[in-house]
Design a protein around this motif. Structure first.
Motif, PDB file in Angstrom:
ATOM      1  N   ALA A  18      -7.609 -30.570  -2.107  1.00 23.76           N
ATOM      2  CA  ALA A  18      -7.940 -29.856  -2.142  1.00 23.76           C
ATOM      3  C   ALA A  18      -7.618 -29.447  -3.674  1.00 23.76           C
ATOM      4  N   ILE A  19      -7.990 -28.659  -4.317  1.00 27.93           N
ATOM      5  CA  ILE A  19      -7.194 -27.907  -5.737  1.00 27.93           C
ATOM      6  C   ILE A  19      -7.763 -26.800  -5.727  1.00 27.93           C
ATOM      7  N   GLY A  20      -6.289 -26.165  -6.705  1.00 30.46           N
ATOM      8  CA  GLY A  20      -6.572 -24.892  -7.089  1.00 30.46           C
ATOM      9  C   GLY A  20      -5.383 -24.833  -7.766  1.00 30.46           C
ATOM     10  N   ARG A  21      -5.128 -23.565  -8.173  1.00 27.43           N
ATOM     11  CA  ARG A  21      -3.482 -23.099  -8.581  1.00 27.43           C
ATOM     12  C   ARG A  21      -2.258 -22.906  -7.570  1.00 27.43           C
ATOM     13  N   HIS A  22      -0.677 -23.390  -7.878  1.00 29.57           N
ATOM     14  CA  HIS A  22      -0.130 -23.791  -7.186  1.00 29.57           C
ATOM     15  C   HIS A  22       0.199 -21.849  -6.769  1.00 29.57           C
ATOM     16  N   GLY A  23       0.374 -22.336  -5.621  1.00 24.06           N
ATOM     17  CA  GLY A  23       0.560 -21.099  -5.170  1.00 24.06           C
ATOM     18  C   GLY A  23       2.160 -20.696  -5.162  1.00 24.06           C
TER      19      GLY A  23
END
Length: 183
Positions: A149-154
């Motif tokens: 899973a990859i993304g911007r930190h939430g």
């Protein structure tokens, strides 16, 4: 002692993601970095199925093949990358005993490139391989190893209490002597 790369020091498996798609150029950069990993006999046995959240139906199908505990937080990732390996050598047709090792190297390059681009990630083994194979129409030559899973930190406050505690916990690693011996 020499300095460790900042991306390695900063990398951590997180569970709090912003539910935003990752732009295509960043995805290509991340996969191109993975492609630069070394491999036995230059086989490059890796294959990556990239499911960006902007493809909502496919994202939901891949998400549905994850273990329920992983679905809880991975549902907000910007992309899910299914990491696969070619089981057989393209040169000999025989089983490639180094394929999973080589995929692991490529996946580590992928994680570090994502980190360098300002993304966070979480690699996981918790998925139903049969269901994932059906979702992605995997052929017999590919083995599934992990999903990243990859993304911007939430916002960690949106995580369950258990996952919030996991994300806030101190990063722990074994002592040097438990994993290495200098001869």
């Amino acid at each position: 002692m020499s300095t460790i790369l900042q991306q390695i020091l900063d990398r951590r498996s997180v569970m709090a993601f912003l539910p935003e798609a990752i732009n295509d150029n960043d995805i290509k950069t991340i996969i191109n970095a993975a492609m630069l990993a070394p491999s036995a006999y230059n086989e490059q046995p890796w294959f990556f199925f990239v499911v960006n959240r902007k493809n909502e139906s496919q994202f939901a199908r891949v998400l549905g093949a994850l273990a329920p505990a992983n679905q809880e937080w991975a549902k907000n990732a910007g992309a899910l990358i299914v990491c696969a390996y070619r089981k057989y050598s393209s040169k000999t047709g025989k089983e490639n005993p180094y394929a999973m090792h080589d995929l692991g190297l490529a996946t580590s390059f992928l994680l570090l490139q994502a980190q360098a681009l300002g993304y966070v990630s979480h690699a996981m083994a918790g998925f139903d391989a049969v269901a994932m194979g059906e979702v992605l129409d995997i052929d017999y030559n590919l083995g599934l190893a992990s999903v990243v899973a990859i993304g911007r930190h939430g916002d960690i406050e949106k995580l369950s209490e258990q996952n919030r505690q996991r994300e806030l916990s101190m990063r722990s690693r074994k002592d040097f002597a438990e994993v290495a011996k200098i001869l």
